[in-house]
Design an enzyme around this catalytic site. Structure first.
Site: not given
Length: 446
Positions: A61, A282, A361
């Site tokens: 975020e 991640r 992205e």
């Protein structure tokens, strides 16, 4: 609503020792969870004059909000940034390092759901307004901000369908918090309709500021410098195919190992070289575990941290990439480097029921993108990208593998996918300017 929020806050007080124990235990794997606990109780030292308080819960975020925060700083607004997670806090410190050094920005954790902690932060920061991002419905946080007379808005706002279903299941309590926002700057017309339906009065469609994220020229250049030496098809047709699994999470590694085996077999049947897989977990805490999983599956793994230096160039003892199956992206903040190496990108958190991670992205680098069955977290721009044909969704691993082989072996399909991604990305840019066009007049009236 006030009664429900009061009961909710009381539960927070009663269970606070349990939550603090959770943070402490989480700190065994992520030490930063054990740091800056005073900030979680609103104890901060603000050196800014009436800043704009911007809250972005996570690393994703805060990165998505970065273009907007930079625009606010450029317009002369000092910014106090809060995050929920250590990864978000670290990302904010890095993203706005220059502004922090110049005394124009500060970063802290957001207070816990304790009214007195939120009030303490407000007293010490004295924000001119508070701006949340994405979807933020912490009841005590938002109602305390409003009760303290701080103007409140939300940017990059979304209200996913899955969130609506969950809110209905719980009697609509969370949906009843949304009217606390005086201004909602949301991603699409679909989200705008949903915010209006729960009582938000001033709703503006402003888009998604992630489309305005700058692409790192240093990372792109570093990747391009390696395409030739590593003989990757990204540089020239007929060379080694390369695919990227980006932001893979727990529960997907074994599935993606299966997909890699199927793609290897499919490409071998067409006479193409064995592919290079760029694999980016991640969570940094999983780097070692993921490396062990791939090695146990018989795949030869090279870790970015051990073979590339700080400038992303091979070290003297770097392995011969011709003998490597998987380049493990065990670093932070270098996603554009990994994407630039790749021909096609599979985005994680979509082959488990967690809604998928950011697809913007790879689209920014004009890469074909594939996801799994779960995409509620990227409803925007996922729905639009699927309709435009620049995002492929596959419900099973065999379906994903077959699509990857088809794309990597069909120059015409690959060229069409790249052209579509370029047009889609260009069409959805400019969200930061649209946010600022509404946000600045709103701030100035306060």
């Amino acid at each position: 609503m006030s009664l429900l929020i009061g009961v909710y806050e009381l539960q927070w007080h009663l269970l606070l020792p349990v939550f603090l124990l959770f943070l402490w235990r989480r700190g065994q794997r992520e030490p930063l969870y054990r740091a800056h606990w005073d900030e979680r109780f609103g104890s901060v030292a603000c050196r800014l004059e009436r800043p704009l308080w911007v809250h972005s819960a996570s690393m994703g975020e805060i990165r998505g909000a970065a273009p907007l925060v930079r625009a606010l700083l450029a317009a002369g607004y000092p910014v106090w940034i809060t995050t929920l997670t250590p990864a978000g806090r670290t990302a904010a410190l890095k993203l706005f390092e220059e502004a922090i050094a110049q005394g124009r920005a500060q970063v802290s954790y957001v207070p816990l759901e304790l009214g007195w902690a939120v009030r303490r932060l407000i007293r010490r920061v004295r924000p001119r307004a508070a701006l949340m991002t994405e979807i933020d419905t912490w009841p005590v946080l938002l109602t305390t901000i409003r009760r303290q007379g701080v103007p409140l808005c939300i940017a990059n706002a979304q209200y996913p369908k899955k969130s609506i279903e969950r809110d209905r299941k719980w009697g609509g309590f969370r949906a009843g918090i949304f009217p606390a926002y005086e201004l909602v700057l949301c991603k699409s017309e679909t989200h705008a309709q949903r915010f209006r339906a729960v009582g938000c009065e001033q709703v503006v469609i402003a888009g998604e500021t992630r489309f305005d994220l700058p692409v790192s020229p240093q990372q792109i250049a570093a990747a391009q410098a390696l395409l030739g030496p590593w003989q990757l098809a990204t540089a020239a047709p007929g060379q080694r195919p390369v695919l990227c699994f980006a932001s893979a999470i727990v529960g997907e590694d074994e599935q993606f190992i299966e997909a890699i085996a199927q793609v290897q077999a499919g490409l071998q049947a067409t006479g193409l070289p064995r592919p290079l897989v760029v694999y980016v977990p991640r969570s940094p805490q999983r780097f070692d575990t993921v490396a062990q999983l791939f090695e146990a599956a018989g795949l030869r793994v090279a870790r970015r941290s051990r073979m590339l230096d700080a400038t992303l160039q091979p070290t003297p003892d770097a392995p011969d990439m011709a003998g490597v199956d998987v380049l493990l992206g065990d670093s932070l903040g270098e996603m554009y480097f990994y994407l630039a190496l790749s021909q096609v990108v599979v985005v994680g958190a979509s082959f488990v029921p967690l809604g998928a991670h950011n697809v913007i992205e790879p689209l920014a680098l004009k890469k074909p993108v594939m996801v799994g069955h779960s995409i509620w977290g990227i409803e925007y721009p996922g729905v639009e990208a699927l309709a435009a044909g620049v995002l492929q969704q596959h419900m099973t691993i065999p379906g994903l593998s077959a699509a990857l082989v088809k794309l990597l072996t069909s120059p015409a399909d690959y060229a069409a996918a790249i052209a579509g991604a370029e047009a889609f990305y260009a069409e959805h840019g400019g969200a930061t300017a649209r946010h600022m066009a509404t946000l600045v007049p709103w701030l100035e009236r306060r």
